[in-house]
Design an enzyme around this catalytic site. Structure first.
Site, PDB file in Angstrom:
ATOM      1  N   GLU A 101       9.772  16.616  13.769  1.00 54.31           N
ATOM      2  CA  GLU A 101      10.467  16.620  12.484  1.00 54.31           C
ATOM      3  C   GLU A 101      10.059  17.880  11.712  1.00 54.31           C
ATOM      4  OE1 GLU A 101       8.975  12.580  11.236  1.00 54.31           O
ATOM      5  OE2 GLU A 101      11.044  12.392  10.592  1.00 54.31           O
ATOM      6  N   CYS A 120      13.576  11.290   6.656  1.00 50.72           N
ATOM      7  CA  CYS A 120      13.655  10.866   8.059  1.00 50.72           C
ATOM      8  C   CYS A 120      15.067  11.075   8.588  1.00 50.72           C
ATOM      9  CB  CYS A 120      13.262   9.405   8.186  1.00 50.72           C
ATOM     10  SG  CYS A 120      14.192   8.345   7.060  1.00 50.72           S
ATOM     11  N   LYS A 155       0.855  -1.193   0.000  1.00 47.18           N
ATOM     12  CA  LYS A 155       0.000   0.000   0.000  1.00 47.18           C
ATOM     13  C   LYS A 155       0.889   1.240   0.000  1.00 47.18           C
ATOM     14  CE  LYS A 155      -1.569   2.851   2.836  1.00 47.18           C
ATOM     15  NZ  LYS A 155      -1.497   4.061   1.996  1.00 47.18           N
ATOM     16  N   GLU A 190      10.080   1.416  10.289  1.00 44.53           N
ATOM     17  CA  GLU A 190      11.043   2.472   9.940  1.00 44.53           C
ATOM     18  C   GLU A 190      10.315   3.786  10.149  1.00 44.53           C
ATOM     19  OE1 GLU A 190      14.145   2.150   9.242  1.00 44.53           O
ATOM     20  OE2 GLU A 190      14.309   0.005   8.843  1.00 44.53           O
TER      21      GLU A 190
HETATM   22  P1  NAP Z   1       2.542   8.596   7.561  1.00 46.81           P
HETATM   23  O1  NAP Z   1       1.518   9.645   7.633  1.00 46.81           O
HETATM   24  O2  NAP Z   1       2.845   7.829   8.783  1.00 46.81           O
HETATM   25  O3  NAP Z   1       2.081   7.601   6.395  1.00 46.81           O
HETATM   26  C1  NAP Z   1       2.884   6.525   5.975  1.00 46.81           C
HETATM   27  C2  NAP Z   1       2.006   5.513   5.290  1.00 46.81           C
HETATM   28  O4  NAP Z   1       1.109   4.964   6.253  1.00 46.81           O
HETATM   29  C3  NAP Z   1       1.135   6.086   4.170  1.00 46.81           C
HETATM   30  O5  NAP Z   1       1.014   5.139   3.154  1.00 46.81           O
HETATM   31  C4  NAP Z   1      -0.181   6.304   4.890  1.00 46.81           C
HETATM   32  O6  NAP Z   1      -1.302   6.384   4.056  1.00 46.81           O
HETATM   33  C5  NAP Z   1      -0.220   5.080   5.776  1.00 46.81           C
HETATM   34  N1  NAP Z   1      -1.130   5.190   6.908  1.00 46.81           N
HETATM   35  C6  NAP Z   1      -1.433   6.267   7.653  1.00 46.81           C
HETATM   36  N2  NAP Z   1      -2.313   5.935   8.621  1.00 46.81           N
HETATM   37  C7  NAP Z   1      -2.566   4.616   8.481  1.00 46.81           C
HETATM   38  C8  NAP Z   1      -3.383   3.690   9.179  1.00 46.81           C
HETATM   39  N3  NAP Z   1      -4.126   4.039  10.223  1.00 46.81           N
HETATM   40  N4  NAP Z   1      -3.400   2.406   8.766  1.00 46.81           N
HETATM   41  C9  NAP Z   1      -2.653   2.026   7.722  1.00 46.81           C
HETATM   42  N5  NAP Z   1      -1.870   2.863   7.007  1.00 46.81           N
HETATM   43  C10 NAP Z   1      -1.810   4.141   7.396  1.00 46.81           C
HETATM   44  O7  NAP Z   1       3.947   9.165   7.034  1.00 46.81           O
HETATM   45  P2  NAP Z   1       4.237  10.059   5.769  1.00 46.81           P
HETATM   46  O8  NAP Z   1       3.782  11.451   6.041  1.00 46.81           O
HETATM   47  O9  NAP Z   1       3.732   9.390   4.537  1.00 46.81           O
HETATM   48  O10 NAP Z   1       5.829   9.995   5.716  1.00 46.81           O
HETATM   49  C11 NAP Z   1       6.641  10.793   6.488  1.00 46.81           C
HETATM   50  C12 NAP Z   1       7.110  10.067   7.724  1.00 46.81           C
HETATM   51  O11 NAP Z   1       7.794   8.877   7.340  1.00 46.81           O
HETATM   52  C13 NAP Z   1       8.109  10.863   8.524  1.00 46.81           C
HETATM   53  O12 NAP Z   1       7.836  10.718   9.888  1.00 46.81           O
HETATM   54  C14 NAP Z   1       9.452  10.215   8.161  1.00 46.81           C
HETATM   55  O13 NAP Z   1      10.458  10.404   9.109  1.00 46.81           O
HETATM   56  C15 NAP Z   1       9.041   8.802   8.033  1.00 46.81           C
HETATM   57  N6  NAP Z   1      10.017   8.062   7.225  1.00 46.81           N
HETATM   58  C16 NAP Z   1      10.836   7.172   7.865  1.00 46.81           C
HETATM   59  C17 NAP Z   1      11.811   6.491   7.136  1.00 46.81           C
HETATM   60  C18 NAP Z   1      12.725   5.508   7.800  1.00 46.81           C
HETATM   61  O14 NAP Z   1      13.341   4.728   7.082  1.00 46.81           O
HETATM   62  N7  NAP Z   1      12.854   5.493   9.113  1.00 46.81           N
HETATM   63  C19 NAP Z   1      11.930   6.709   5.769  1.00 46.81           C
HETATM   64  C20 NAP Z   1      11.066   7.613   5.155  1.00 46.81           C
HETATM   65  C21 NAP Z   1      10.101   8.283   5.905  1.00 46.81           C
HETATM   66  P3  NAP Z   1      -2.301   7.658   4.228  1.00 46.81           P
HETATM   67  O15 NAP Z   1      -1.490   8.854   3.949  1.00 46.81           O
HETATM   68  O16 NAP Z   1      -3.399   7.395   3.260  1.00 46.81           O
HETATM   69  O17 NAP Z   1      -2.833   7.680   5.609  1.00 46.81           O
END
Ligand code: NAP
Length: 494
Positions: free
Chosen positions: A395, A298, A188, A264
């Site tokens: 962040e 991140c 997804k 992650e």
């Molecule tokens: P996010 O809001 O947590 O969303 C990540 C993914 O999870 C999206 O596909 C999102 O889809 C989905 N999601 C959200 N709520 C969900 C739920 N209740 N059930 C299932 N899936 C759900 O993060 P983002 O804004 O896309 O990405 C930024 C974040 O990712 C930052 O915090 C960054 O640090 C972190 N990140 C970490 C790494 C690492 O390797 N540690 C790498 C890259 C990014 P929807 O948007 O449709 O909700």
């Protein structure tokens, strides 16, 4: 080239991507026919629409993965390796179009998008090489009475959830080891950036991945669609990249059926420059750690701790370099800073900057949104940032370097560790003992030692504390998708 000519080219490229759900090898519309919009962050306008999966579509995708699992688990490692290798070559043959697609949906400059496509492909190559090196063990038990055979087996159907900031690489970092290990999966991707994942799915099919091994569902109803899958008992592995807040929700849901998981999550990286550092290197690396992906990483340097003796020179030089960057739509070959992903993200960055300034921070450069269409924010350097500012405990996810000063090594390590996160830390010094001591004392999963980028498919990537669980990449990356099974065989003496 005029913008109108660009638009025609963009539309042709976007239209060439299959924008439906991939379930059991077939591209299908959502059960209720719904679609969702994918926008171009450089214009704020709609780029295209993709299928918007329902709860029933999610179930069908998981059922397909479950059905495909037994046969896929029995394929030879060599076959899995060759599929990954073919996909690696196809990606390289389409590098420019994949990069442009990514730029259109995510915003990053083309040059960075090309870099991400290469980085993403490298996971396929690395895990193609690892697929044929999966091993187990054989031992005589200490009492000498039994032989222990340990065999590695795929963990089973996986649920992979990815964020928008690295649309292709965050997918291949999970899919490549899953394929190599013999797991089937449901992917997804983030709703902002589904096109890169859909293009990748087509490439993997073309490379020979059997139907049902990879199923892709794009949806705007993530919570609704994913929760029943996690509670169904059919998912054996959850691999999530995204925010810590969402990671915690998924961990709780995965707990209900005791699913293996990799998390992650977010970071809050300290970037520490001692007064014996080579400032040319420190400034260059600050540009990488801060400006890569417009700060939407991140691993982005979030809290800059600069020794009092060098803070003026460092911040002046960094502000000059950041101020000279060309802010423009990513498809412009001259662009060095693209837009942020959406209006909400840009407004959050601006709010954090205004909060820091209200607490006494000095704006050395930037400090405002760019007043044009799209979601651009000016590269910004702030000095004298009060540690109580919100940007020090969240962040920033934008092109803002927040500088504080320090004098004492013990104090700066304590400040750097004073956070719930622990993904990466950056250290700049020429003193080898200080380098090693501080590297070991930082509570992080990765350290950039006189380096501004730590990611490499051949090395383990991941965090400690609330930055995550498990590692992706490196030798250990495939272990996340394997179970080790013991076959214990007593020897009855004759
Ligand atoms: P996010 O809001 O947590 O969303 C990540 C993914 O999870 C999206 O596909 C999102 O889809 C989905 N999601 C959200 N709520 C969900 C739920 N209740 N059930 C299932 N899936 C759900 O993060 P983002 O804004 O896309 O990405 C930024 C974040 O990712 C930052 O915090 C960054 O640090 C972190 N990140 C970490 C790494 C690492 O390797 N540690 C790498 C890259 C990014 P929807 O948007 O449709 O909700």
């Amino acid at each position: 080239m005029t913008i109108a000519v660009h638009q025609d080219h963009f539309q042709t490229l976007v239209s060439s991507i299959n924008r439906q759900l991939l379930i059991d090898g077939r591209w299908t519309a959502a059960a209720d026919g719904a679609t969702m919009s994918v926008d171009n962050p450089a214009t704020g306008r709609e780029l295209t629409e993709v299928a918007d999966a329902t709860v029933a579509d999610g179930r069908r995708a998981l059922e397909a993965a479950v059905r495909a699992q037994p046969a896929w688990a029995k394929t030879s490692p060599r076959k899995r390796s060759e599929i990954l290798t073919r996909a690696y070559h196809i990606i390289h043959s389409r590098l420019d179009e994949l990069a442009l697609l990514m730029t259109l949906e995510m915003g990053k400059p083309l040059d960075e998008a090309r870099g991400e496509v290469r980085y993403a492909a490298e996971f396929l190559r690395w895990f193609a090489e690892e697929a044929v090196r999966i091993d187990g063990g054989f031992a005589t038990t200490p009492d000498g009475d039994s032989r222990a055979i340990v065999v590695a087996a795929p963990v089973g159907p996986c649920l992979l959830i990815t964020p928008w900031n690295f649309p292709l690489a965050m997918g291949t970092r999970k899919m490549a080891p899953a394929i190599a290990a013999g797991c089937t999966m449901v992917l997804k991707p983030a709703p902002q950036t589904p096109l890169s994942s859909l293009a990748l799915a087509e490439i993997l099919s073309e490379a020979g991945l059997p139907d049902g091994v990879l199923n892709v569902i794009t949806t705007s109803r993530a919570g609704e669609v994913i929760e029943p899958l996690l509670r169904s008992g059919d998912v054996r592995k959850l691999s999530f990249t995204g925010s810590t807040a969402v990671g915690k929700i998924l961990l709780e849901q995965a707990g209900s059926s005791v699913i293996r998981n990799s998390m992650e999550l977010g970071g809050n990286a300290p970037f520490i420059v001692f007064d014996d550092a080579d400032l040319d290197i420190a400034v260059e690396c600050a540009m990488q750690a801060k400006m890569r992906n417009m700060g939407e990483a991140c691993t982005a340097g979030n809290r800059f701790y600069i020794h009092e003796n060098v803070v003026e020179e460092f911040s002046t030089r960094l502000a000059e370099r950041m101020g000279a960057l060309r802010v423009a739509p990513g498809w412009d070959e001259e662009s060095q800073v693209g837009p942020l992903i959406d209006a909400q993200s840009r407004d959050k960055v601006d709010r954090l900057v205004r909060d820091a300034v209200s607490r006494g921070a000095t704006v050395v450069g930037g400090g405002h949104p760019v007043p044009e269409e799209g979601f651009f924010y000016a590269p910004t350097v702030l000095t004298n940032v009060d540690p109580a500012s919100e940007m020090c405990s969240t962040e920033i996810f934008g092109p803002v370097a927040a500088i504080q000063t320090f004098t004492d090594t013990y104090d700066v390590v304590a400040a750097a560790n004073d956070t719930d996160w622990g993904l990466v830390g950056y250290i700049f010094t020429q003193d080898i003992d200080k380098a090693m001591n501080v590297s070991e004392e930082l509570e992080v999963g990765m350290v950039g030692l006189n380096a501004g980028i730590v990611s490499n498919p051949a090395t383990p990537f991941g965090g400690v504390k609330q930055s995550g669980l498990g590692r992706e990449g490196g030798r250990v990356g495939i272990d996340e998708f394997l179970e080790y099974k013991l076959i214990s065989m007593p020897i009855r003496r004759t």
